[in-house]
Design a protein around this motif. Structure first.
Motif, PDB file in Angstrom:
ATOM      1  N   ALA A  14       0.763  -1.251   0.197  1.00 13.10           N
ATOM      2  CA  ALA A  14      -0.098   0.050  -0.155  1.00 13.10           C
ATOM      3  C   ALA A  14       0.866   1.209  -0.003  1.00 13.10           C
ATOM      4  O   ALA A  14       0.549   2.239  -0.766  1.00 13.10           O
ATOM      5  N   LEU A  15       1.893   0.962   0.755  1.00  8.75           N
ATOM      6  CA  LEU A  15       2.881   2.434   0.982  1.00  8.75           C
ATOM      7  C   LEU A  15       3.544   2.553  -0.511  1.00  8.75           C
ATOM      8  O   LEU A  15       3.761   3.617  -1.007  1.00  8.75           O
ATOM      9  N   ARG A  16       3.793   1.497  -1.386  1.00 16.43           N
ATOM     10  CA  ARG A  16       4.561   1.498  -2.604  1.00 16.43           C
ATOM     11  C   ARG A  16       3.561   2.229  -3.316  1.00 16.43           C
ATOM     12  O   ARG A  16       3.866   3.193  -4.274  1.00 16.43           O
ATOM     13  N   ILE A  17       2.380   1.806  -3.471  1.00 16.21           N
ATOM     14  CA  ILE A  17       1.266   2.525  -4.469  1.00 16.21           C
ATOM     15  C   ILE A  17       0.946   3.995  -4.102  1.00 16.21           C
ATOM     16  O   ILE A  17       0.951   4.722  -4.968  1.00 16.21           O
ATOM     17  N   ILE A  18       0.909   4.153  -2.779  1.00 18.09           N
ATOM     18  CA  ILE A  18       0.750   5.604  -2.496  1.00 18.09           C
ATOM     19  C   ILE A  18       1.835   6.383  -2.819  1.00 18.09           C
ATOM     20  O   ILE A  18       1.994   7.441  -3.451  1.00 18.09           O
ATOM     21  N   GLY A  19       3.125   5.892  -2.355  1.00 23.58           N
ATOM     22  CA  GLY A  19       4.367   6.624  -2.911  1.00 23.58           C
ATOM     23  C   GLY A  19       4.578   6.904  -4.532  1.00 23.58           C
ATOM     24  O   GLY A  19       4.801   7.963  -4.989  1.00 23.58           O
ATOM     25  N   TRP A  20       4.198   5.870  -5.367  1.00 22.60           N
ATOM     26  CA  TRP A  20       4.366   6.090  -6.629  1.00 22.60           C
ATOM     27  C   TRP A  20       3.186   7.160  -7.195  1.00 22.60           C
ATOM     28  O   TRP A  20       3.461   7.614  -8.176  1.00 22.60           O
ATOM     29  N   LEU A  22       1.923   9.599  -5.603  1.00 23.61           N
ATOM     30  CA  LEU A  22       2.442  10.924  -5.091  1.00 23.61           C
ATOM     31  C   LEU A  22       3.451  11.257  -6.296  1.00 23.61           C
ATOM     32  O   LEU A  22       3.633  12.571  -6.538  1.00 23.61           O
ATOM     33  N   VAL A  23       4.500  10.407  -6.438  1.00 24.16           N
ATOM     34  CA  VAL A  23       5.553  10.910  -7.323  1.00 24.16           C
ATOM     35  C   VAL A  23       4.994  11.240  -8.919  1.00 24.16           C
ATOM     36  O   VAL A  23       5.478  12.233  -9.375  1.00 24.16           O
ATOM     37  N   GLU A  24       4.241  10.279  -9.219  1.00 22.08           N
ATOM     38  CA  GLU A  24       3.758  10.519 -10.445  1.00 22.08           C
ATOM     39  C   GLU A  24       2.881  11.810 -10.415  1.00 22.08           C
ATOM     40  O   GLU A  24       2.833  12.672 -11.627  1.00 22.08           O
ATOM     41  N   VAL A  25       2.073  12.328  -9.655  1.00 20.87           N
ATOM     42  CA  VAL A  25       1.406  13.540  -9.520  1.00 20.87           C
ATOM     43  C   VAL A  25       2.112  14.613  -9.490  1.00 20.87           C
ATOM     44  O   VAL A  25       2.148  15.722 -10.329  1.00 20.87           O
ATOM     45  N   VAL A  26       3.145  14.531  -8.717  1.00 20.90           N
ATOM     46  CA  VAL A  26       4.377  15.569  -8.587  1.00 20.90           C
ATOM     47  C   VAL A  26       4.894  15.832  -9.851  1.00 20.90           C
ATOM     48  O   VAL A  26       4.994  16.929 -10.349  1.00 20.90           O
ATOM     49  N   PHE A  27       5.288  14.990 -10.475  1.00 18.32           N
ATOM     50  CA  PHE A  27       6.230  14.821 -11.351  1.00 18.32           C
ATOM     51  C   PHE A  27       5.368  15.296 -12.625  1.00 18.32           C
ATOM     52  O   PHE A  27       5.538  16.456 -13.619  1.00 18.32           O
ATOM     53  N   GLU A  28       4.135  14.675 -13.046  1.00 19.03           N
ATOM     54  CA  GLU A  28       3.452  15.052 -14.102  1.00 19.03           C
ATOM     55  C   GLU A  28       2.585  16.479 -14.066  1.00 19.03           C
ATOM     56  O   GLU A  28       2.644  17.308 -14.961  1.00 19.03           O
TER      57      GLU A  28
END
Length: 103
Positions: A14-20, A22-28
């Motif tokens: 679950a933490l891996r999915i949430i982290g992914w 967040l990173v995707e939203v911040v980057f994109e």
């Protein structure tokens, strides 16, 4: 398999999915989106996933954060001066200190 290992795997996944996400939203959105908005008026054939968009986005965020960081010191000094003068004191700019006038 013990219950602790199962819970650890579920929590870790679950933490891996949430982290992914967040990173995707911040980057994109934050980096590439801002870069695209800035570059779009200058080029009609701009690739929204191109390296230019990423570089411009990172540069603009660095400029924004740098301005906020260095602007904070200036603004806080001006607020201190205003408080000093508003309370009836005089501000010594050489030593950056408020001198309260005595009656």
């Amino acid at each position: 398999m013990p219950l602790g290992e199962i819970a650890g795997e579920i929590f870790g996944g679950a933490l891996r999915i949430i982290g992914w996400v967040l990173v995707e939203v911040v980057f994109e959105v934050c980096i590439k989106g801002l870069g695209y908005l800035i570059c779009r008026p200058f080029s009609r054939s701009l690739n929204p996933d191109g390296m230019l968009v990423v570089v411009v986005g990172v540069a603009v965020w660095a400029l924004i954060l740098g301005t906020l960081y260095f602007g904070y010191g200036f603004i806080s000094a001006q607020i201190e001066i205003d408080r000093c003068l508003g309370s009836g004191g005089s501000y010594n700019y050489k030593i950056s200190q408020c001198n309260q006038l005595e009656d």
